[in-house]
Design a protein around this motif. Structure first.
Motif, PDB file in Angstrom:
ATOM      1  N   GLY A 266      18.548  76.374  49.737  1.00 21.57           N
ATOM      2  CA  GLY A 266      17.989  76.315  51.085  1.00 21.57           C
ATOM      3  C   GLY A 266      16.514  76.651  51.112  1.00 21.57           C
ATOM      4  O   GLY A 266      15.740  76.041  51.862  1.00 21.57           O
TER       5      GLY A 266
ATOM      6  N   TRP B  65      26.962  72.752  49.142  1.00 16.35           N
ATOM      7  CA  TRP B  65      25.746  72.984  49.933  1.00 16.35           C
ATOM      8  C   TRP B  65      25.302  71.692  50.617  1.00 16.35           C
ATOM      9  O   TRP B  65      24.919  71.714  51.803  1.00 16.35           O
ATOM     10  CB  TRP B  65      24.637  73.513  49.026  1.00 16.35           C
ATOM     11  CG  TRP B  65      23.334  73.726  49.728  1.00 16.35           C
ATOM     12  CD1 TRP B  65      22.974  74.795  50.495  1.00 16.35           C
ATOM     13  CD2 TRP B  65      22.200  72.831  49.745  1.00 16.35           C
ATOM     14  NE1 TRP B  65      21.694  74.634  50.981  1.00 16.35           N
ATOM     15  CE2 TRP B  65      21.199  73.439  50.534  1.00 16.35           C
ATOM     16  CE3 TRP B  65      21.951  71.595  49.163  1.00 16.35           C
ATOM     17  CZ2 TRP B  65      19.962  72.828  50.756  1.00 16.35           C
ATOM     18  CZ3 TRP B  65      20.718  70.985  49.375  1.00 16.35           C
ATOM     19  CH2 TRP B  65      19.739  71.607  50.173  1.00 16.35           C
TER      20      TRP B  65
ATOM     21  N   ASN C  48      25.134  71.253  54.750  1.00 16.01           N
ATOM     22  CA  ASN C  48      23.814  71.222  55.369  1.00 16.01           C
ATOM     23  C   ASN C  48      23.393  69.863  55.897  1.00 16.01           C
ATOM     24  O   ASN C  48      22.351  69.756  56.553  1.00 16.01           O
ATOM     25  CB  ASN C  48      22.766  71.747  54.383  1.00 16.01           C
ATOM     26  CG  ASN C  48      22.818  73.241  54.235  1.00 16.01           C
ATOM     27  OD1 ASN C  48      22.204  73.985  54.989  1.00 16.01           O
ATOM     28  ND2 ASN C  48      23.603  73.714  53.262  1.00 16.01           N
TER      29      ASN C  48
END
Length: 272
Positions: free
Chosen positions: A108, A140, A144
């Motif tokens: 991130g 992830w 996201n």
């Protein structure tokens, strides 16, 4: 009928010489685009130099979980603040010795550095040493990018090919098992097939590999490469050095341009 292929350079942002070589090749229209490493102190300056190409070249994010300083500092992923070697990453993640939350935080942070510096989301995402194929990274990505708007394209699994590098390709393919199908089910577009894998300790293998790709890659096929110029920063950060000069020379050469023309092949501009 003209066949169009993608040539994507990894590692933009790794070192000034690498950035300079990639920008030169983009200017010559010998690359479709490049994927960016955003965790180094020079990233803001490197981003400023490539920002004018956004929308013309394909500019992606090169997720990095190995061998470099961690953007997020010390954690179970990087106990001393440095990301682990690849051989020390995959199995500890699978055995929960590395906290998945620490991996996601690092990814991130790298993504945020990209967006903040370039003012846009990445066109595509791939991984340094193919880490984007790891299950923890797949998770992830799915978590996201739930919305279709702005969802990046992903670099897909390698195609089996040259027997000389079959063990290396097989090892990567094993990590990538099911990646294309599962990520497409999650709504991602996937670039495939992937070519360009070879033993970079044998630089003489690059030109024949590229020539074979020009002849055999299907329309919209992807060839990954690592061109650049060697400088002190690169020598301090990465063992892949002089071969980058070889790749740059081949890609920039008149001979390569002539081979493309003879084969009726064009290098795709941007996202196509």
């Amino acid at each position: 009928m003209t066949r169009r292929i993608r040539l994507i350079a990894d590692d933009y942002g790794l070192a000034p010489g690498v950035c300079a070589g990639i920008l030169d090749l983009l200017d010559r229209r010998r690359l479709t685009g490049t994927s960016c490493m955003t965790g180094f102190p020079e990233w803001a300056g490197a981003a400023a130099r490539i920002r004018p190409l956004c929308g013309h070249a394909a500019i992606g994010l090169h997720l990095t979980l190995t061998d470099q300083p961690a953007v997020t500092g010390k954690s179970s992923l990087a106990p001393e603040g440095r990301l682990p070697p690849l051989r020390s990453l995959a199995l500890p993640v699978l055995r929960s010795r590395i906290d998945e939350r620490d991996v996601h935080a690092e990814l991130g942070a790298q993504y945020s550095h990209f967006v903040e510096a370039l003012g846009r989301k990445p066109d595509f995402i791939d991984g340094h040493q193919h880490v984007h194929f790891l299950p923890v990274v797949r998770g992830w990505l799915r978590a996201n990018f739930r919305e279709a708007a702005g969802r990046p394209v992903l670099r897909g699994a390698p195609a089996l090919g040259d027997a000389a590098v079959a063990p290396k390709i097989a090892a990567i393919a094993a990590v990538a098992a099911g990646f294309n199908q599962s990520m497409q089910r999650a709504g991602f577009a996937v670039w495939r097939p992937l070519a360009g894998i070879y033993d970079w300790r044998q630089p003489e293998k690059f030109a024949p590999l590229l020539e074979a790709a020009v002849e055999a890659l299907p329309d919209h096929g992807l060839f990954m490469c690592h061109p650049g110029h060697v400088d002190e920063t690169l020598c301090a950060r990465d063992p892949m050095q002089s071969v980058r000069e070889v790749e740059f020379g081949v890609l920039a050469s008149d001979a390569f341009g002539a081979r493309l023309a003879r084969a009726g092949v064009e290098i795709m501009d941007g996202m196509g």
